[in-house]
Design a protein around this motif. Sequence first.
Motif, PDB file in Angstrom:
ATOM      1  N   UNK A 177      40.046  41.378  46.274  1.00 50.72           N
ATOM      2  CA  UNK A 177      39.887  39.986  46.711  1.00 50.72           C
ATOM      3  C   UNK A 177      41.094  39.149  46.314  1.00 50.72           C
ATOM      4  N   UNK A 178      41.624  39.386  45.106  1.00 49.21           N
ATOM      5  CA  UNK A 178      42.824  38.668  44.682  1.00 49.21           C
ATOM      6  C   UNK A 178      44.017  39.033  45.559  1.00 49.21           C
ATOM      7  N   UNK A 179      44.123  40.310  45.931  1.00 51.92           N
ATOM      8  CA  UNK A 179      45.216  40.721  46.818  1.00 51.92           C
ATOM      9  C   UNK A 179      45.079  40.060  48.186  1.00 51.92           C
ATOM     10  N   UNK A 180      43.855  39.896  48.642  1.00 54.92           N
ATOM     11  CA  UNK A 180      43.602  39.314  49.958  1.00 54.92           C
ATOM     12  C   UNK A 180      43.784  37.798  49.968  1.00 54.92           C
ATOM     13  N   UNK A 181      43.272  37.121  48.953  1.00 55.40           N
ATOM     14  CA  UNK A 181      43.227  35.650  48.975  1.00 55.40           C
ATOM     15  C   UNK A 181      44.108  34.972  47.932  1.00 55.40           C
ATOM     16  N   UNK A 182      44.576  35.698  46.931  1.00 53.52           N
ATOM     17  CA  UNK A 182      45.224  35.071  45.784  1.00 53.52           C
ATOM     18  C   UNK A 182      46.678  34.683  45.956  1.00 53.52           C
ATOM     19  N   UNK A 183      47.344  35.170  46.989  1.00 53.19           N
ATOM     20  CA  UNK A 183      48.754  34.843  47.162  1.00 53.19           C
ATOM     21  C   UNK A 183      48.944  33.374  47.508  1.00 53.19           C
ATOM     22  N   UNK A 239      47.826  30.848  45.934  1.00 48.74           N
ATOM     23  CA  UNK A 239      46.683  29.996  45.572  1.00 48.74           C
ATOM     24  C   UNK A 239      46.419  30.067  44.064  1.00 48.74           C
ATOM     25  N   UNK A 240      47.489  30.095  43.286  1.00 51.02           N
ATOM     26  CA  UNK A 240      47.367  30.280  41.834  1.00 51.02           C
ATOM     27  C   UNK A 240      46.470  29.253  41.146  1.00 51.02           C
ATOM     28  N   UNK A 241      46.428  28.039  41.655  1.00 48.64           N
ATOM     29  CA  UNK A 241      45.668  26.973  40.994  1.00 48.64           C
ATOM     30  C   UNK A 241      44.316  26.712  41.645  1.00 48.64           C
ATOM     31  N   UNK A 242      43.961  27.500  42.642  1.00 48.64           N
ATOM     32  CA  UNK A 242      42.660  27.333  43.298  1.00 48.64           C
ATOM     33  C   UNK A 242      41.568  27.800  42.327  1.00 48.64           C
ATOM     34  N   UNK A 243      40.469  27.063  42.210  1.00 46.02           N
ATOM     35  CA  UNK A 243      39.400  27.445  41.280  1.00 46.02           C
ATOM     36  C   UNK A 243      38.843  28.854  41.513  1.00 46.02           C
ATOM     37  N   UNK A 244      38.818  29.333  42.757  1.00 47.27           N
ATOM     38  CA  UNK A 244      38.302  30.682  42.995  1.00 47.27           C
ATOM     39  C   UNK A 244      39.282  31.738  42.496  1.00 47.27           C
ATOM     40  N   UNK A 245      40.577  31.503  42.654  1.00 45.91           N
ATOM     41  CA  UNK A 245      41.573  32.441  42.138  1.00 45.91           C
ATOM     42  C   UNK A 245      41.457  32.531  40.621  1.00 45.91           C
ATOM     43  N   UNK A 246      41.304  31.402  39.980  1.00 52.75           N
ATOM     44  CA  UNK A 246      41.147  31.368  38.519  1.00 52.75           C
ATOM     45  C   UNK A 246      39.870  32.095  38.118  1.00 52.75           C
TER      46      UNK A 246
END
Length: 88
Positions: free
Chosen positions: A49-55, A57-64
Amino acid sequence: MAKGDDLDPKGLIEESYKIEGISTAECRSIFLDWALSYQGVSAVGIAALLARHGLGTDHHPMTITLREGLLAPHAPKRRGGRRGRVVD
């Protein structure tokens, strides 16, 4: 809401990235729902999920929240008192 795929069966994680102003508490709730419904090894799913959505978006609450989900839980501390010392 459209259904997701094997990685995000309900599409919850993807939708959370689309919600403007989503809070950390809301992301944790969504993450818990995802974890309870996910059928694979959660650490592998979280990494995907981090590979899919985390690029980007470092400060997005879901990434955190997802990054926190990869951390090993703290070992529980022994609670004090007689019960902890006495063997039945």
